[in-house]
Design a protein around this motif. Structure first.
Motif, PDB file in Angstrom:
ATOM      1  N   GLY A 163       0.818  -1.201   0.000  1.00  0.00           N
ATOM      2  CA  GLY A 163       0.000   0.000   0.000  1.00  0.00           C
ATOM      3  C   GLY A 163       0.849   1.247   0.000  1.00  0.00           C
ATOM      4  O   GLY A 163       1.727   1.430  -0.841  1.00  0.00           O
ATOM      5  N   ARG A 174      -0.884   1.802   5.167  1.00  0.00           N
ATOM      6  CA  ARG A 174      -2.248   1.348   4.945  1.00  0.00           C
ATOM      7  C   ARG A 174      -2.356   0.772   3.547  1.00  0.00           C
ATOM      8  O   ARG A 174      -1.650   1.186   2.625  1.00  0.00           O
ATOM      9  CB  ARG A 174      -3.253   2.492   5.132  1.00  0.00           C
ATOM     10  N   ILE A 175      -3.237  -0.177   3.414  1.00  0.00           N
ATOM     11  CA  ILE A 175      -3.523  -0.743   2.108  1.00  0.00           C
ATOM     12  C   ILE A 175      -4.441   0.222   1.363  1.00  0.00           C
ATOM     13  O   ILE A 175      -5.422   0.718   1.921  1.00  0.00           O
ATOM     14  CB  ILE A 175      -4.191  -2.121   2.238  1.00  0.00           C
ATOM     15  N   THR A 201      -1.751  -5.652  -3.373  1.00  0.00           N
ATOM     16  CA  THR A 201      -1.399  -5.727  -1.958  1.00  0.00           C
ATOM     17  C   THR A 201      -0.538  -6.949  -1.652  1.00  0.00           C
ATOM     18  O   THR A 201      -0.374  -7.323  -0.503  1.00  0.00           O
ATOM     19  CB  THR A 201      -2.671  -5.788  -1.091  1.00  0.00           C
ATOM     20  N   GLY A 215      -1.800  -5.424  12.914  1.00  0.00           N
ATOM     21  CA  GLY A 215      -2.104  -5.754  11.535  1.00  0.00           C
ATOM     22  C   GLY A 215      -1.030  -6.560  10.854  1.00  0.00           C
ATOM     23  O   GLY A 215      -0.862  -6.484   9.632  1.00  0.00           O
ATOM     24  N   VAL A 248       1.508  -8.481   6.076  1.00  0.00           N
ATOM     25  CA  VAL A 248       0.526  -7.492   6.521  1.00  0.00           C
ATOM     26  C   VAL A 248      -0.856  -8.113   6.410  1.00  0.00           C
ATOM     27  O   VAL A 248      -1.272  -8.531   5.324  1.00  0.00           O
ATOM     28  CB  VAL A 248       0.627  -6.204   5.691  1.00  0.00           C
ATOM     29  N   ASP A 288      -3.788  -6.664   8.005  1.00  0.00           N
ATOM     30  CA  ASP A 288      -4.884  -5.725   8.220  1.00  0.00           C
ATOM     31  C   ASP A 288      -4.407  -4.326   7.843  1.00  0.00           C
ATOM     32  O   ASP A 288      -3.207  -4.080   7.693  1.00  0.00           O
ATOM     33  CB  ASP A 288      -5.336  -5.764   9.679  1.00  0.00           C
ATOM     34  N   SER A 289      -5.360  -3.415   7.701  1.00  0.00           N
ATOM     35  CA  SER A 289      -5.028  -2.036   7.357  1.00  0.00           C
ATOM     36  C   SER A 289      -5.882  -1.099   8.203  1.00  0.00           C
ATOM     37  O   SER A 289      -7.093  -1.337   8.375  1.00  0.00           O
ATOM     38  CB  SER A 289      -5.308  -1.802   5.869  1.00  0.00           C
ATOM     39  N   PRO A 290      -5.278  -0.053   8.777  1.00  0.00           N
ATOM     40  CA  PRO A 290      -3.857   0.291   8.693  1.00  0.00           C
ATOM     41  C   PRO A 290      -3.010  -0.658   9.535  1.00  0.00           C
ATOM     42  O   PRO A 290      -3.535  -1.385  10.374  1.00  0.00           O
ATOM     43  CB  PRO A 290      -3.813   1.714   9.259  1.00  0.00           C
ATOM     44  N   TYR A 291      -1.713  -0.632   9.280  1.00  0.00           N
ATOM     45  CA  TYR A 291      -0.808  -1.479  10.037  1.00  0.00           C
ATOM     46  C   TYR A 291       0.297  -0.628  10.662  1.00  0.00           C
ATOM     47  O   TYR A 291       0.563   0.498  10.224  1.00  0.00           O
ATOM     48  CB  TYR A 291      -0.206  -2.581   9.158  1.00  0.00           C
TER      49      TYR A 291
END
Length: 533
Positions: free
Chosen positions: A458, A477-478, A484, A504, A523, A525-528
């Motif tokens: 991301g 973040r994604i 991704t 994340g 990764v 989850d987003s945000p991480y």
């Protein structure tokens, strides 16, 4: 760690040579473009078959990079869509510098140890200085031996996981503007030493004075005259420069290890702002057009163009006209020597802010092509640490000036006839006048090799590192509709195994490598967020 593609085969020399004959003949007005006349020299040396694969021992090299504008903030991304920070050093070993002292060569070839040490510092890029004067010492003729040396340097970096930015370097126009030994300069001026850049045949000064104001590298009337002739394309020399870039781009058209091209180092301003804007716009657009033509004719892909402003940026007339550079693969690549060279105002942070604003206005990612300090004094090291903090804050890559500076380098010599005695402190330190390389400079290398994300899924949103404490905080973040795939890849220096915490994230893979650790974190989850201790 993710796997890397194998080194890409180079183009055949015969094809490159044919391109030189066809393209350069057109620029010189030679109607016979079928090839050189019998007995006519086209190269000063032979070159090994570049159709062979890269020479590195590793499993492969770095993958193709591009500029992505698929979110609100443009970024350099890899083939998996991850944001990439290119951080490393300038390497001047291939620069064609004037040699003032026959006992002190201005440069020396890089060794395997040099390449290994750069990789062990966690560098992901080398800004490789090359010289027009060495590529085309005689108009219309290419030195294929020099082209081979460029290829070998790209291969050496690639074998160690580093990209290369090929930088067409110049300082004070070129070697041919050195003042003759018998010149006597008026009060307040001094003879000019030779530097690097353009070949003698492209140095059109109309006999202008070579004396320069004391302490001014670029201030000689002859330097200004040569640049003015170049910008106005007298005798077709600007076209010849663009044609040189066409062949260079053709050579590396299919090579993912080459991140891209820095078209011209620190171009001079020699006219009023409206004229300068026009001149620089014409130069940049013509060179980019030739780069793209070279890539297309070789069946390659568009590499990134690392576009510098003219010196004296951000004054008016130091950028191409707004909207004139339509290419979508451009990175803004200014230099930042604030508080190191010149007046202490603006500060490092203010200079970063101005550069970032200019990049944002043009829709270009920001990359600092040169920065650094030249001593280990406490004051200079404090400036370097502040630069590092500002670089992290702006989520920017860059290349430190420079890996090593020998005693015969014009930067070391300073004035005609001078023999440098002070240590030349860069990422490595050389003692003068005896050219004794004492190896890496720990205080500077600690900052340059600090922990950072080499690739982030991301977009990065926050980045902070502490070189002394060896800590790193990364947030990202994604981005919707962006690729991704791939892990968050971190570089961590030092011997102690790092501790990874955050949100994340999946289970990290931590591999010890020379100089530090490669860390790959899935990764989930987003945000991480990652915190490294």
């Amino acid at each position: 760690m993710t796997s890397r593609p194998a080194p890409h085969p180079r183009r055949l020399v015969g094809a490159v040579l044919l391109a030189w004959v066809l393209v350069l003949a057109a620029c010189t007005g030679d109607d016979d473009a079928d090839g050189p006349d019998e007995g006519e020299a086209t190269t000063t040396t032979s070159v090994a078959d570049p159709g062979a694969e890269g020479t590195g021992e590793g499993e492969g090299g770095p993958g193709r990079l591009r500029v992505s504008r698929e979110s609100e903030r443009p970024a350099v991304v890899d083939e998996q869509g991850r944001e990439v920070l290119l951080r490393g050093a300038n390497l001047n070993s291939l620069g064609d510098y004037f040699q003032a002292n026959l006992l002190l060569p201005p440069t020396r070839p890089p060794t395997d140890e040099d390449w290994d040490q750069m990789a062990a510092a966690g560098f992901s890029v080398v800004r490789l200085l090359v010289s027009w004067s060495a590529l085309e010492p005689t108009r219309g003729q290419v030195d294929l031996g020099y082209l081979q040396r460029i290829q070998q340097a790209v291969d050496a970096a690639e074998a160690r996981g580093m990209h290369t930015v090929i930088d067409m370097h110049q300082d004070a126009w070129g070697k041919a503007i050195a003042s003759p030994p018998d010149v006597r300069c008026p009060a307040g001026t001094e003879p000019a030493i030779g530097w690097d850049g353009a070949p003698a045949w492209a140095t059109l000064t109309d006999g202008a004075d070579t004396c320069r104001p004391v302490g001014s590298r670029e201030g000689a009337p002859a330097v200004k005259a040569a640049f003015a002739a170049f910008y106005e394309n007298r005798d077709g020399i600007r076209d010849a420069f663009a044609a040189t870039w066409r062949v260079l781009a053709s050579t590396f058209a299919q090579d993912p290890a080459v991140a891209g091209y820095d078209l011209l180092n620190e171009p001079n301003v020699v006219a009023d702002a409206p004229t300068s804007t026009r001149q620089y716009t014409e130069l940049v657009t013509s060179v980019i057009a030739q780069v793209r033509a070279g890539e297309a004719e070789a069946g390659g892909f568009p590499h990134i163009v690392f576009l510098e402003p003219m010196v004296l940026f951000p004054l008016p007339g130091t950028m191409p006209a707004d909207g004139a550079v339509a290419d979508d693969q451009v990175v803004f690549a200014p230099h930042n020597y604030a508080e190191v060279i010149g007046p202490e105002i603006p500060t490092v942070e203010q200079t970063f802010d101005v550069a970032a604003q200019a990049a944002e206005e043009r829709g270009w990612p920001l990359w600092i092509g040169e920065h650094g300090v030249f001593s280990t004094d406490a004051e200079d090291l404090a400036v370097l640490r502040r630069f590092a903090a500002a670089q992290d804050d702006h989520l920017a890559g860059g290349a430190q000036w420079q890996w090593r500076q020998w005693c015969g380098d014009p930067h070391s010599v300073g004035t005609p006839g001078a023999t440098p005695t002070a240590p030349q402190v860069q990422l490595n330190t050389v003692l003068c006048p005896d050219d004794v390389d004492t190896g890496p400079t720990p205080e500077i290398l600690q900052v340059a090799s600090r922990a950072y994300p080499r690739a982030a899924p991301g977009r990065l949103t926050e980045l902070a590192s502490d070189p002394a404490a060896r800590t790193l905080t990364v947030e990202g973040r994604i981005v919707d509709d962006l690729a991704t795939g791939g892990d968050l890849v971190l570089w961590v220096p030092g011997e102690g195994r790092p501790t990874i915490e955050g949100d994340g994230l999946g289970e990290p893979t931590i591999d010890q490598v020379p100089g530090g650790w490669d860390v790959a974190v899935p990764v989930t989850d987003s945000p991480y967020r990652v915190e490294l201790r």
